[in-house]
Each structure stands twice: as C-alpha cells, then as structure tokens.
Design a protein around this motif. Sequence first.
Motif, PDB file in Angstrom:
ATOM      1  N   ASN A   4      13.086  75.815 129.574  1.00  0.00           N
ATOM      2  CA  ASN A   4      13.976  76.814 128.971  1.00  0.00           C
ATOM      3  C   ASN A   4      13.379  78.217 129.052  1.00  0.00           C
ATOM      4  OD1 ASN A   4      15.783  74.814 128.336  1.00  0.00           O
ATOM      5  ND2 ASN A   4      15.016  74.565 126.254  1.00  0.00           N
ATOM      6  N   ASP A   5      12.614  78.514 130.071  1.00  0.00           N
ATOM      7  CA  ASP A   5      12.005  79.819 130.328  1.00  0.00           C
ATOM      8  C   ASP A   5      11.106  80.338 129.210  1.00  0.00           C
ATOM      9  OD1 ASP A   5      13.267  79.950 132.798  1.00  0.00           O
ATOM     10  OD2 ASP A   5      15.032  80.942 131.961  1.00  0.00           O
ATOM     11  N   GLN A   6      10.906  79.584 128.142  1.00  0.00           N
ATOM     12  CA  GLN A   6      10.080  80.059 127.041  1.00  0.00           C
ATOM     13  C   GLN A   6       8.987  79.064 126.663  1.00  0.00           C
ATOM     14  OE1 GLN A   6      10.341  83.137 125.725  1.00  0.00           O
ATOM     15  NE2 GLN A   6      11.993  83.555 127.160  1.00  0.00           N
ATOM     16  N   GLN A   7       9.304  77.785 126.604  1.00  0.00           N
ATOM     17  CA  GLN A   7       8.373  76.782 126.111  1.00  0.00           C
ATOM     18  C   GLN A   7       7.670  76.094 127.270  1.00  0.00           C
ATOM     19  OE1 GLN A   7      10.995  74.223 124.007  1.00  0.00           O
ATOM     20  NE2 GLN A   7      11.225  75.568 122.255  1.00  0.00           N
ATOM     21  N   GLU A   8       6.425  75.776 127.060  1.00  0.00           N
ATOM     22  CA  GLU A   8       5.676  75.017 128.043  1.00  0.00           C
ATOM     23  C   GLU A   8       6.093  73.548 127.993  1.00  0.00           C
ATOM     24  OE1 GLU A   8       3.036  75.792 130.194  1.00  0.00           O
ATOM     25  OE2 GLU A   8       3.410  77.909 129.831  1.00  0.00           O
ATOM     26  N   VAL A   9       6.109  72.893 129.142  1.00  0.00           N
ATOM     27  CA  VAL A   9       6.358  71.453 129.183  1.00  0.00           C
ATOM     28  C   VAL A   9       5.059  70.768 128.790  1.00  0.00           C
ATOM     29  CG1 VAL A   9       6.914  69.501 130.664  1.00  0.00           C
ATOM     30  CG2 VAL A   9       8.114  71.667 130.947  1.00  0.00           C
ATOM     31  N   THR A  10       5.126  69.902 127.801  1.00  0.00           N
ATOM     32  CA  THR A  10       3.927  69.244 127.305  1.00  0.00           C
ATOM     33  C   THR A  10       3.735  67.902 128.010  1.00  0.00           C
ATOM     34  OG1 THR A  10       5.087  68.109 125.535  1.00  0.00           O
ATOM     35  CG2 THR A  10       4.258  70.321 125.052  1.00  0.00           C
ATOM     36  N   ALA A  12       3.624  65.125 126.528  1.00  0.00           N
ATOM     37  CA  ALA A  12       4.548  64.175 125.898  1.00  0.00           C
ATOM     38  C   ALA A  12       5.920  64.214 126.583  1.00  0.00           C
ATOM     39  CB  ALA A  12       4.690  64.476 124.412  1.00  0.00           C
ATOM     40  N   ASP A  13       6.354  65.409 127.009  1.00  0.00           N
ATOM     41  CA  ASP A  13       7.639  65.522 127.708  1.00  0.00           C
ATOM     42  C   ASP A  13       7.610  64.757 129.026  1.00  0.00           C
ATOM     43  OD1 ASP A  13       8.663  67.182 125.724  1.00  0.00           O
ATOM     44  OD2 ASP A  13       8.073  69.019 126.770  1.00  0.00           O
ATOM     45  N   VAL A  14       6.511  64.922 129.761  1.00  0.00           N
ATOM     46  CA  VAL A  14       6.383  64.235 131.043  1.00  0.00           C
ATOM     47  C   VAL A  14       6.318  62.728 130.831  1.00  0.00           C
ATOM     48  CG1 VAL A  14       4.913  63.934 133.078  1.00  0.00           C
ATOM     49  CG2 VAL A  14       5.318  66.223 132.158  1.00  0.00           C
ATOM     50  N   GLU A  15       5.577  62.306 129.809  1.00  0.00           N
ATOM     51  CA  GLU A  15       5.474  60.874 129.525  1.00  0.00           C
ATOM     52  C   GLU A  15       6.824  60.295 129.093  1.00  0.00           C
ATOM     53  OE1 GLU A  15       2.286  60.522 126.730  1.00  0.00           O
ATOM     54  OE2 GLU A  15       0.752  60.828 128.263  1.00  0.00           O
ATOM     55  N   GLN A  16       7.609  61.057 128.350  1.00  0.00           N
ATOM     56  CA  GLN A  16       8.930  60.591 127.952  1.00  0.00           C
ATOM     57  C   GLN A  16       9.831  60.432 129.183  1.00  0.00           C
ATOM     58  OE1 GLN A  16      11.043  63.196 125.292  1.00  0.00           O
ATOM     59  NE2 GLN A  16      12.571  61.644 124.814  1.00  0.00           N
ATOM     60  N   LEU A  17       9.796  61.408 130.091  1.00  0.00           N
ATOM     61  CA  LEU A  17      10.573  61.304 131.327  1.00  0.00           C
ATOM     62  C   LEU A  17      10.089  60.136 132.180  1.00  0.00           C
ATOM     63  CD1 LEU A  17      10.911  65.060 132.343  1.00  0.00           C
ATOM     64  CD2 LEU A  17      12.638  63.594 131.299  1.00  0.00           C
ATOM     65  N   LEU A  18       8.784  59.922 132.207  1.00  0.00           N
ATOM     66  CA  LEU A  18       8.219  58.795 132.945  1.00  0.00           C
ATOM     67  C   LEU A  18       8.729  57.480 132.365  1.00  0.00           C
ATOM     68  CD1 LEU A  18       6.229  57.826 135.139  1.00  0.00           C
ATOM     69  CD2 LEU A  18       4.460  57.826 133.375  1.00  0.00           C
ATOM     70  N   GLY A  19       8.775  57.392 131.036  1.00  0.00           N
ATOM     71  CA  GLY A  19       9.290  56.187 130.393  1.00  0.00           C
ATOM     72  C   GLY A  19      10.752  55.936 130.734  1.00  0.00           C
ATOM     73  N   ILE A  20      11.543  56.993 130.753  1.00  0.00           N
ATOM     74  CA  ILE A  20      12.950  56.849 131.122  1.00  0.00           C
ATOM     75  C   ILE A  20      13.072  56.402 132.572  1.00  0.00           C
ATOM     76  CG2 ILE A  20      15.092  58.130 131.522  1.00  0.00           C
ATOM     77  CD1 ILE A  20      14.303  59.876 129.090  1.00  0.00           C
ATOM     78  N   ALA A  21      12.316  57.050 133.447  1.00  0.00           N
ATOM     79  CA  ALA A  21      12.404  56.745 134.876  1.00  0.00           C
ATOM     80  C   ALA A  21      11.978  55.317 135.184  1.00  0.00           C
ATOM     81  CB  ALA A  21      11.549  57.722 135.676  1.00  0.00           C
ATOM     82  N   LEU A  22      10.831  54.897 134.660  1.00  0.00           N
ATOM     83  CA  LEU A  22      10.316  53.576 134.976  1.00  0.00           C
ATOM     84  C   LEU A  22      10.983  52.479 134.146  1.00  0.00           C
ATOM     85  CD1 LEU A  22       8.181  55.410 136.309  1.00  0.00           C
ATOM     86  CD2 LEU A  22       6.473  53.759 135.609  1.00  0.00           C
ATOM     87  N   GLY A  23      11.154  52.734 132.862  1.00  0.00           N
ATOM     88  CA  GLY A  23      11.667  51.694 131.976  1.00  0.00           C
ATOM     89  C   GLY A  23      13.167  51.518 132.010  1.00  0.00           C
ATOM     90  N   CYS A  24      13.893  52.607 132.101  1.00  0.00           N
ATOM     91  CA  CYS A  24      15.358  52.528 132.027  1.00  0.00           C
ATOM     92  C   CYS A  24      16.022  52.597 133.397  1.00  0.00           C
ATOM     93  CB  CYS A  24      15.895  53.657 131.155  1.00  0.00           C
ATOM     94  SG  CYS A  24      15.301  53.637 129.465  1.00  0.00           S
ATOM     95  N   MET A  25      15.611  53.561 134.194  1.00  0.00           N
ATOM     96  CA  MET A  25      16.284  53.797 135.469  1.00  0.00           C
ATOM     97  C   MET A  25      15.819  52.870 136.579  1.00  0.00           C
ATOM     98  SD  MET A  25      16.328  57.964 135.336  1.00  0.00           S
ATOM     99  CE  MET A  25      16.924  58.163 136.989  1.00  0.00           C
TER     100      MET A  25
END
Length: 119
Positions: A4-10, A12-25
């Motif tokens: 969002n042009d202001q906040q750094e990606v942490t 935890a954000d990457v790990e959450q996306l990884l969980g969605i990608a591997l576990g759900c998708m």
Amino acid sequence: MKKNDQQEVTQADVEQLLGIALGCMGMGMDDFCRCTPSEFRAAWDAWNDRRMAVERDHWERLRMSCLCTLQPWAKQRLSPSDIMEFPWDEKQENQKQDIPDRQEIMRRYREEKRKAGLK
C-alpha cells in the motif's frame, strides 16, 4: 517490497501468503517462489473465484431442493428467492434494473430526437 505504498511487507505477510499458496491453492514451493506479486494475485483471484462458484453452487442446489420439497404444499407458485435469499440475488436484481426495456429505449430516443429538432 512495499505494501500500500506506505507499510513494509513483513515476514508474517509472506508466510501467510505461503500458507495460502501451499495449503489452500495447491501450489508448490518452487511455483510460489517464482511468482511475482501480480502473478500470485492473478492465481489467487482465479482460485478464489472458482472456490466461491463451488460454494454458491452448493447453496443454489440446497435452495432448489427445498423448493421442490415445499412446492406441492404451497397454495401459490414459489420462486427460489421465496425459500432463501442470498447476497448474490441482490446483485442480479440490481443488474436487471439497470437495463432498460425496448419501450424505454425508444421513448428516450424519441425524446432526444425531439430535443435535437429532428423528425
């Protein structure tokens, strides 16, 4: 990477996306690591649209089953929305209301034609 042009990606954000990608998708680790953010978003959108369509389909079948069960005992003809109303029913009704019928289109056409001084 910015969020969002202001906040750094942490992490935890990457790990959450990884969980969605591997576990759900069902993506593999290599597939996830090679995706750009826009590619992952496109894959997630397609996966989520399919998931929502399957969910909606289950609810629609349940509604039709209830309709078929109740119709013989009803005094008047029932419609599916009489049994259960879903959020997507409102969207369909709004879309139908936005489209004018042929008579309305012709009325508007004649009015604009008259305003422009045409015969």
